[in-house]
Design a protein around this motif. Structure first.
Motif, PDB file in Angstrom:
ATOM      1  N   UNK B  72      -5.594   7.429   0.174  1.00 60.01           N
ATOM      2  CA  UNK B  72      -6.462   6.358   0.650  1.00 60.01           C
ATOM      3  C   UNK B  72      -5.598   5.127   0.895  1.00 60.01           C
ATOM      4  N   UNK B  73      -5.833   4.479   2.009  1.00 54.11           N
ATOM      5  CA  UNK B  73      -5.107   3.243   2.306  1.00 54.11           C
ATOM      6  C   UNK B  73      -6.094   2.090   2.314  1.00 54.11           C
ATOM      7  N   UNK B  74      -5.654   0.972   1.781  1.00 52.71           N
ATOM      8  CA  UNK B  74      -6.508  -0.206   1.655  1.00 52.71           C
ATOM      9  C   UNK B  74      -5.844  -1.374   2.377  1.00 52.71           C
ATOM     10  N   UNK B  75      -6.574  -1.989   3.252  1.00 54.17           N
ATOM     11  CA  UNK B  75      -6.077  -3.183   3.931  1.00 54.17           C
ATOM     12  C   UNK B  75      -6.807  -4.381   3.340  1.00 54.17           C
ATOM     13  N   UNK B  76      -6.056  -5.357   2.923  1.00 56.10           N
ATOM     14  CA  UNK B  76      -6.663  -6.465   2.192  1.00 56.10           C
ATOM     15  C   UNK B  76      -6.174  -7.801   2.728  1.00 56.10           C
ATOM     16  N   UNK B  77      -6.976  -8.778   2.443  1.00 53.52           N
ATOM     17  CA  UNK B  77      -6.658 -10.163   2.836  1.00 53.52           C
ATOM     18  C   UNK B  77      -7.595 -11.067   2.053  1.00 53.52           C
ATOM     19  N   UNK B  78      -7.118 -12.196   1.632  1.00 59.27           N
ATOM     20  CA  UNK B  78      -7.935 -13.161   0.912  1.00 59.27           C
ATOM     21  C   UNK B  78      -8.640 -12.505  -0.280  1.00 59.27           C
ATOM     22  N   UNK B  79      -7.906 -11.676  -0.999  1.00 60.13           N
ATOM     23  CA  UNK B  79      -8.416 -11.021  -2.212  1.00 60.13           C
ATOM     24  C   UNK B  79      -9.593 -10.091  -1.940  1.00 60.13           C
ATOM     25  N   UNK B  80      -9.689  -9.598  -0.742  1.00 61.07           N
ATOM     26  CA  UNK B  80     -10.765  -8.663  -0.437  1.00 61.07           C
ATOM     27  C   UNK B  80     -10.196  -7.499   0.352  1.00 61.07           C
ATOM     28  N   UNK B  81     -10.534  -6.284  -0.075  1.00 63.06           N
ATOM     29  CA  UNK B  81     -10.166  -5.107   0.709  1.00 63.06           C
ATOM     30  C   UNK B  81     -11.189  -4.979   1.825  1.00 63.06           C
ATOM     31  N   UNK B  82     -10.738  -5.162   3.055  1.00 62.56           N
ATOM     32  CA  UNK B  82     -11.691  -5.173   4.157  1.00 62.56           C
ATOM     33  C   UNK B  82     -11.615  -3.941   5.023  1.00 62.56           C
ATOM     34  N   UNK B  83     -10.686  -3.062   4.764  1.00 60.77           N
ATOM     35  CA  UNK B  83     -10.677  -1.815   5.520  1.00 60.77           C
ATOM     36  C   UNK B  83     -10.123  -0.711   4.641  1.00 60.77           C
ATOM     37  N   UNK B  84     -10.628   0.459   4.879  1.00 64.31           N
ATOM     38  CA  UNK B  84     -10.306   1.617   4.050  1.00 64.31           C
ATOM     39  C   UNK B  84     -10.079   2.810   4.961  1.00 64.31           C
ATOM     40  N   UNK B  85      -9.067   3.589   4.617  1.00 65.11           N
ATOM     41  CA  UNK B  85      -8.737   4.780   5.402  1.00 65.11           C
ATOM     42  C   UNK B  85      -8.592   5.956   4.451  1.00 65.11           C
ATOM     43  N   UNK B  86      -9.203   7.059   4.805  1.00 60.37           N
ATOM     44  CA  UNK B  86      -9.066   8.283   4.026  1.00 60.37           C
ATOM     45  C   UNK B  86      -8.256   9.270   4.843  1.00 60.37           C
ATOM     46  N   UNK B  87      -7.090   9.633   4.343  1.00 60.92           N
ATOM     47  CA  UNK B  87      -6.288  10.677   4.986  1.00 60.92           C
ATOM     48  C   UNK B  87      -6.319  11.894   4.068  1.00 60.92           C
ATOM     49  N   UNK B  88      -6.982  12.895   4.519  1.00 63.49           N
ATOM     50  CA  UNK B  88      -7.269  14.013   3.631  1.00 63.49           C
ATOM     51  C   UNK B  88      -6.457  15.241   3.994  1.00 63.49           C
ATOM     52  N   UNK B  89      -6.348  16.088   3.033  1.00 67.74           N
ATOM     53  CA  UNK B  89      -5.763  17.415   3.234  1.00 67.74           C
ATOM     54  C   UNK B  89      -6.865  18.426   2.985  1.00 67.74           C
ATOM     55  N   UNK B  90      -7.038  19.290   3.923  1.00 73.04           N
ATOM     56  CA  UNK B  90      -8.139  20.231   3.825  1.00 73.04           C
ATOM     57  C   UNK B  90      -7.913  21.208   2.669  1.00 73.04           C
ATOM     58  N   UNK B  91      -9.020  21.787   2.219  1.00 76.75           N
ATOM     59  CA  UNK B  91      -9.022  22.751   1.128  1.00 76.75           C
ATOM     60  C   UNK B  91      -8.553  22.142  -0.195  1.00 76.75           C
ATOM     61  N   UNK B  92      -8.784  20.861  -0.328  1.00 78.25           N
ATOM     62  CA  UNK B  92      -8.514  20.201  -1.609  1.00 78.25           C
ATOM     63  C   UNK B  92      -9.716  19.342  -1.952  1.00 78.25           C
ATOM     64  N   UNK B  93      -9.813  19.025  -3.221  1.00 73.77           N
ATOM     65  CA  UNK B  93     -10.880  18.128  -3.677  1.00 73.77           C
ATOM     66  C   UNK B  93     -10.254  16.830  -4.142  1.00 73.77           C
ATOM     67  N   UNK B  94     -10.804  15.754  -3.668  1.00 72.09           N
ATOM     68  CA  UNK B  94     -10.297  14.441  -4.078  1.00 72.09           C
ATOM     69  C   UNK B  94     -11.127  13.974  -5.264  1.00 72.09           C
ATOM     70  N   UNK B  95     -10.536  14.028  -6.428  1.00 75.51           N
ATOM     71  CA  UNK B  95     -11.264  13.728  -7.654  1.00 75.51           C
ATOM     72  C   UNK B  95     -10.900  12.358  -8.203  1.00 75.51           C
ATOM     73  N   UNK B  96      -9.616  12.093  -8.245  1.00 73.35           N
ATOM     74  CA  UNK B  96      -9.188  10.791  -8.770  1.00 73.35           C
ATOM     75  C   UNK B  96      -7.891  10.388  -8.098  1.00 73.35           C
ATOM     76  N   UNK B  97      -7.645   9.121  -8.116  1.00 70.15           N
ATOM     77  CA  UNK B  97      -6.453   8.578  -7.474  1.00 70.15           C
ATOM     78  C   UNK B  97      -5.428   8.164  -8.515  1.00 70.15           C
ATOM     79  N   UNK B  98      -4.170   8.283  -8.144  1.00 70.16           N
ATOM     80  CA  UNK B  98      -3.101   7.810  -8.997  1.00 70.16           C
ATOM     81  C   UNK B  98      -2.867   6.323  -8.795  1.00 70.16           C
ATOM     82  N   UNK B  99      -1.738   5.876  -9.294  1.00 69.94           N
ATOM     83  CA  UNK B  99      -1.406   4.455  -9.184  1.00 69.94           C
ATOM     84  C   UNK B  99      -1.201   4.064  -7.733  1.00 69.94           C
ATOM     85  N   UNK B 100      -1.557   2.861  -7.434  1.00 71.43           N
ATOM     86  CA  UNK B 100      -1.389   2.371  -6.075  1.00 71.43           C
ATOM     87  C   UNK B 100       0.044   1.958  -5.796  1.00 71.43           C
TER      88      UNK B 100
END
Lengths: 228, 996
Positions: B72-100
């Motif tokens: 997941x990519x987060x675009x932020x400005x002024x202390x707010x994440x204003x855009x989010x991108x999900x780049x996925x790999x098929x046949x997997x489950x996204x359960x939790x994220x690691x450190x940014x």
């Protein structure tokens, strides 16, 4: 129980949804304070980032099947106030005299909400919750000419639905009947005893962020004629 | 009893209110669900946190992975994440994220929210129109990809797009882009090259061809009332161009020219309203089947069909929200530009988020936009851009700082780490700009030099020292010599922005055949907020100035400004044979002090013009001496008086060579060639008089060589003279300004001969009690006044924080930030303010003396100029050079003298002639026994009066007899000393007396 005067927090952005299946527009939704949202390819998973920088996800196909796990009361003691300046939630009157939600204030059922704050009499406090409101247009119950006595509303909820219910009906003469019904049960009856040709119904449910509810059926019990 | 079962609930419907089938007027926090049902909103589960985000105006990007190939990519400005991108790999489950981890930790995209738009190859463009968009993503999976720009993967789709904000993969594998603030109605299209037409060049290509001829076409939306393109989306084999005035449709590019002369045909669409931004119609997931229009309604993508320009068709069939119109949009704010949306094809849900009207209105600035309506000019072209952006070469992409560490799933597009490896042909003189954050610990590698693309291969480089460096800063860098390949170009010391913020190096590549290719590296060091090694001094004291007392009435007595100390006047009841001999003490038995008869009125007993000294004698007699060539001595002529020079080779020291100008004066203020004063000749306070130069019209008394009363219908309590300008305050607290710069420099004609502008009588209605101004005409001048509550107000230029306000909040920052409107500073409890050149000093009621502006920054490194710093305590009076007469360098150094309660005087800063070649960085004592109010500082000299001896005021001065313009100190204008070089008068000497 003393009155509560104050306000509740609002999300910066309010969500609305167009559902192509039902050709409906619903909203606003504010309960997760979302600032960015995206979906995942080849799935129905929707991801969001919230104002507190949490990353969350939901599966929109969960809307298809309303099978809910049994949970114990997630609201806790609803007579205990929470800090409305730092924590999200709603405050509703046990007597229907005031509802505070997402920075707005509805003084009574069917009243147009205004920007908060406001006073809630006999308040109940629902932390980590949002207010779901469904209000019908005028229903003549299949007969727009004859006067009817609106006797009761029968509600059927999915098993393990979670929430606190208020339900009201309004007649053409602006008379409003209804009451606070407490925690949602599978079958609930709301007695109204209201006369008129057409009616509006309003259902208000204090809904927990993490525990859904689903209404299966709403039936309006009524008699014809001016009196019994 | 009968039961009427609601057959099916609807969404929000207001198009008719008597629907009997479960039509809902309000559906908040729930959605229709199945036949006759409703369901609460979605339940979200937390999978991680965004722990790296931008807190300032820059757009930053960070990402987090789940270890399963999902990111997941987060675009932020002024202390707010204003855009989010999900780049996925098929046949997997996204359960939790690691450190940014950071992907873009610093950028020049700081004008608006930048959003991600897909361009294919698992890459996304990100830009806000400030510069050419950067490309981020994982890139194609083949490995070894180059994402900057990838001209090898599929060269047909690549081009360089100038400052575009949103992109869309259009028909025929072309990329459409728009949102260039400099050309807001132009769509840029990558050229559709093919096997049969491999050369991407055509007559209708863009002008942006300096480096990439023919790679890019542009299509200007013609005949539209729109001011800008707000989004791009696709529909079928067409591209929908969303503007603020409806949609236009671009057809697929063809190999032939369109009838408009552009690359593609364009037609208008009939829909009423186009998307408010790219996020609501074509976010990171590509084009969506709905968009949120500028009218606040949700449109179906089928609305974008060919139609007529400005044709008003019925909107309902085009809108998905038509049944809810009239109710649901009532909560929308006026500005929908920050809205965002996503579409899920599985559930058929389009989720759109609109800013709550309860939250303050969106203030997202647009990078550009129309401001004023203008008439069509000249040949019918309304102010076309003089020139479009050019030279989109490699170095312009080098603005993004590469991620310092972290997982490498995401790459920001960066200049190639192996400096010359890009495929663009290298030419002598090529410039490659690199930006790096300052690094305190390590020695950063600037370039990894491996090969030169237009040499045949690495063997083309000679094996021994294949690269050499030269240029201005070459000595500060080194090339590794242990291995021929690669050669690392490394800084020999850590980069430190405060030490040096840019470097210039020339790298030369040497081929085996002896030929060379060279190119420039411009290294720009980015500033990083550093933790100060030691905290700023006097911080508590600074805070006490900034923050008013929190305790309210408890401290009120201390916060009320005390009356200015105007100094005693000695009323002698005995004959002068028994005078007070030691100031306010040791009175004779028949002597006593009475308050200044002008108490309540601003009081200054001595003032300095440019070569002219003014001083009040006993009981308010005003004397002057020195330069009088502009009539500033008020003698009815333009004669100067007195040589006033104690240095023997300049003549005989004079005494008592003053001329009387006026009497009953309580305050005198001088500018370069003017003098104004307040007097009391009728028993009423504050008649204002002036005399002096006609060169700067508009100032009271200008153009006269005899005193004239100014504004006879007013009673003044304070006045100030500046360079051809003035201010005064009336007894009812009104502030008046006039003359050169009263609306400040360059905003009105230079010479205001007849403009008695009572401006701030209308602009500032609160009572004022004192005014001051710098005697300065350049872009450092300031104007000041103190209100009745003791708060300091300022306006003027503020480059160094001399207004006592943060210059970054001023108009025109960072170039000569200014504010023409008086505004309240955080500085309070002030009894006097002294305006200098780019510096300002003020005295508080407790006798503390403070400074803001240039000297403050210079003497207190690390302290912002506008944060006051304490200079001294027990101060009763102060004077400055006031930037007088430019002094050849436009008085870019402040100079201050002040008197303490023990009658000593002290100096700080650039003190003319006092032996300070540069400036005194700490207060230095000058003399003792100085009378309060009798202290002034001019461009070429210091003057003051010591306690009287009898009825005589002894005037002392020190300064520079070799002044650049030969004014002497405060003596007669003399051109005779050209070429002389005599010592500065570093020890004050008595040079004159006044007997009033």
């Amino acid at each position: 129980m003393s009155d509560f005067t104050g306000n509740t927090l609002s999300s910066k952005y309010l969500g609305y949804v167009i559902d192509e299946r039902t050709s409906s527009l619903s909203g606003p939704f504010d309960h997760e304070s979302i600032t960015a949202v995206a979906t995942r390819d080849n799935s129905a998973e929707m991801y969001a980032v919230t104002e507190d920088k949490s990353v969350k996800k939901t599966d929109l196909l969960d809307f298809n099947e309303a099978v809910f796990p049994k949970v114990s009361n997630p609201f806790g003691d609803v007579t205990v106030p929470f800090d409305t300046t730092t924590e999200k939630g709603v405050i509703c009157s046990k007597t229907g005299e005031g509802f505070l939600y997402r920075g707005r204030y509805m003084s009574a059922p069917f009243e147009e909400p205004v920007d908060g704050p406001g006073t809630v009499k006999e308040p109940l406090f629902f932390k980590d919750s949002y207010l779901a409101i469904a209000e019908t247009n005028w229903l003549h119950l299949g007969d727009e000419h004859n006067e009817k006595q609106l006797y009761r509303i029968d509600l059927s909820f999915r098993k393990n639905s979670v929430g606190y219910l208020w339900f009201y009906a309004k007649g053409e003469e602006e008379l409003i009947k209804g009451q606070y019904k407490g925690p949602i049960k599978e079958h609930m009856k709301v007695f109204t005893n209201l006369r008129g040709r057409s009616f509006q119904l309003q259902m208000i449910i204090a809904t927990h962020h993490d525990h859904p509810w689903a209404l299966r059926e709403m039936a309006v019990g009524h008699n014809y004629g001016k009196s019994f | 009893m009968r039961f009427f079962r609601i057959p099916a609930f609807t969404g929000i419907e207001t198009h008719r209110d008597d629907m009997d089938r479960g039509s809902l007027r309000t559906v908040e926090g729930c959605v229709p669900h199945g036949p006759g049902g409703l369901r609460s909103g979605p339940v979200w589960s937390k999978i991680g946190d965004v722990d790296q985000f931008s807190t300032g105006s820059e757009n930053h990007a960070s990402a987090a992975d789940d270890g399963q190939g999902n990111s997941l990519m987060f675009v932020s400005r002024e202390s707010e994440v204003h855009d989010l991108l999900v780049m996925s790999t098929e046949n997997t489950a996204l359960v939790s994220l690691g450190a940014g981890y950071g992907v873009i930790n610093s950028s020049i995209y700081n004008q608006a929210d930048a959003t991600l738009t897909p361009i294919g190859n698992r890459l996304y463009a990100l830009g806000d129109g400030t510069a050419e968009a950067v490309t981020v993503g994982k890139g194609p999976p083949e490995g070894g990809h180059l994402v900057y720009p990838d001209q090898t993967l599929y060269s047909q789709e690549w081009s360089r797009f100038p400052n575009c904000q949103f992109y869309v993969s259009g028909p025929k594998k072309t990329i459409f882009a728009a949102g260039n603030p400099d050309d807001p109605l132009t769509v840029y299209i990558s050229e559709p090259a093919g096997l049969t037409q491999p050369v991407r060049d055509s007559p209708y290509s863009t002008s942006e061809t300096n480096y990439h001829e023919g790679v890019l076409s542009e299509v200007r939306i013609l005949g539209s009332n729109a001011s800008k393109i707000t989004a791009l989306s696709t529909r079928g084999d067409k591209v929908v161009v969303h503007t603020d005035k409806g949609c236009h449709i671009l057809y697929a590019p063809t190999s032939d020219q369109a009838s408009t002369g552009y690359r593609t045909e364009q037609v208008a669409a009939t829909n009423t309203s186009a998307a408010v931004n790219s996020q609501t119609v074509a976010g990171d997931g590509g084009t969506q089947p709905f968009w949120l229009g500028h009218d606040g309604q949700i449109y179906k993508d089928e609305a974008a069909v060919r139609g007529a320009e400005d044709f008003k068709s019925y909107a309902d069939p085009q809108q998905a929200s038509w049944k809810a119109k009239g109710k649901w949009e009532k909560e929308h704010p006026a500005n929908l530009a920050n809205s965002f949306a996503t579409y899920d094809s599985q559930s058929g849900m389009y989720w759109v988020f609109v800013k709550s009207s309860i939250i303050s209105q969106n203030t997202q600035p647009s990078a550009h936009g129309p401001t004023n309506l203008t008439a069509v000019q000249d040949s019918g072209v309304v102010n076309p851009p003089a020139s479009g952006p050019t030279d989109f070469d490699a170095e312009q992409q080098a603005v993004v700082v590469p991620p310092a560490n972290g997982p490498t799933n995401f790459n920001a597009v960066q200049p190639p780490s192996s400096g010359l490896a890009w495929n663009a042909p290298l030419q002598d003189g090529w410039t490659h700009t690199i930006q790096l954050q300052e690094d305190y610990a390590g020695l950063p590698t600037i370039e990894n030099l491996t090969a030169v693309s237009n040499m045949s291969d690495t063997s083309g480089l000679r094996s021994s020292t294949p690269f050499t460096i030269s240029g201005t800063d070459a000595a500060l860098f080194s090339l590794s010599t242990t291995n021929a390949f690669p050669s690392l170009l490394t800084s020999v010391s850590p980069l430190d922005y405060e030490t040096k913020s840019s470097y210039s190096i020339i790298v030369t590549a040497h081929a085996t055949d002896g030929s060379t290719i060279w190119y420039n590296i411009n290294l720009v060091v980015l500033d990083v907020a550093e933790v100060p090694v030691t905290g700023p001094s006097n911080f508590t004291a600074v805070q006490s100035v900034i923050n008013p007392p929190a305790q309210g009435p408890v401290n009120l007595a201390f916060s009320i400004p005390g009356p200015p100390y105007y100094g005693p006047r000695f009323l002698v009841t005995e004959p002068n044979t028994v005078p007070p001999v030691n100031g306010p003490t040791n009175f004779g038995t028949a002597q006593y002090a009475i308050p200044n008869p002008f108490i309540g009125m601003d009081s200054r007993e001595m003032a300095a013009g440019q070569g002219t000294l003014y001083v009040l004698g006993e009981f308010g007699k005003l004397f002057g001496r020195g330069a009088g060539f502009e009539g500033q001595l008020g003698q009815g002529n333009n004669a100067s008086t007195g040589t006033f020079d104690p240095v023997t080779n300049y003549g005989t020291p004079e005494s008592a060579n003053f001329v009387e100008i006026d009497e009953h004066v309580g305050h005198v203020s001088a500018s370069s060639w003017n003098c104004v004063w307040l007097k009391n000749s009728t028993g009423n306070l504050g008649e204002m008089y002036g005399t002096g130069s006609a060169s700067f019209g508009g100032m009271p008394g200008s153009g006269t060589n005899t005193p004239v009363r100014i504004m006879t219908d007013q009673t003044m309590t304070s006045c100030a003279a500046g360079y051809g300008s003035g201010m005064h305050v009336t007894d009812n607290g009104k502030l008046y300004v006039y003359g050169l710069g009263h609306r400040m420099w360059w905003t009105t004609p230079n010479y205001l001969t007849d403009d008695g502008y009572p401006g701030f009588d209308t602009q500032w209605s609160e009572p004022v009690k004192m005014c001051r101004m710098s005697n300065e005409s350049t872009k450092i001048c300031t104007r000041w006044f103190i209100d009745n509550d003791g708060y300091l107000f300022s306006y003027g230029y503020n480059y160094d924080g001399q207004l006592g306000r943060d210059p970054t909040e001023q108009t025109n920052w960072p170039h000569y930030p200014h504010d023409w409107v008086p505004r309240k500073t955080p500085i309070y409890d002030v009894v006097d303010v002294i305006a200098d050149a780019a510096c300002t000093y003020f005295i508080k009621s407790d006798g503390s003396l403070w400074m803001v502006g240039q000297m403050n920054s210079a003497h207190n490194p690390g302290t912002p100029g506008h944060i006051p710093t304490l200079i001294d305590t027990d101060v009763t009076y102060a004077a400055s050079r006031s930037g007088i007469a430019c002094y050849g360098t436009c008085a870019s150094y402040g100079g201050l003298v002040y008197r303490k309660s023990d009658a000593t005087i002290w100096g700080l800063g650039k003190l003319p002639g006092l032996g300070h070649a540069n400036e005194a960085t700490a207060p230095e004592q000058i003399d003792t026994d100085v009378l309060p109010g009798y202290l002034t500082l001019g461009g070429w000299g210091l003057a003051y009066a010591k306690f009287k001896q009898g009825t005589t005021l002894s005037i002392y001065q020190a300064g520079d007899p070799n002044d650049p313009w030969k004014w002497g100190l405060f003596g007669e204008q003399s051109y005779s000393g050209s070429g002389d070089s005599v010592p500065h008068i570093t020890t004050p000497v008595e040079t004159g007396t006044v007997t009033g």
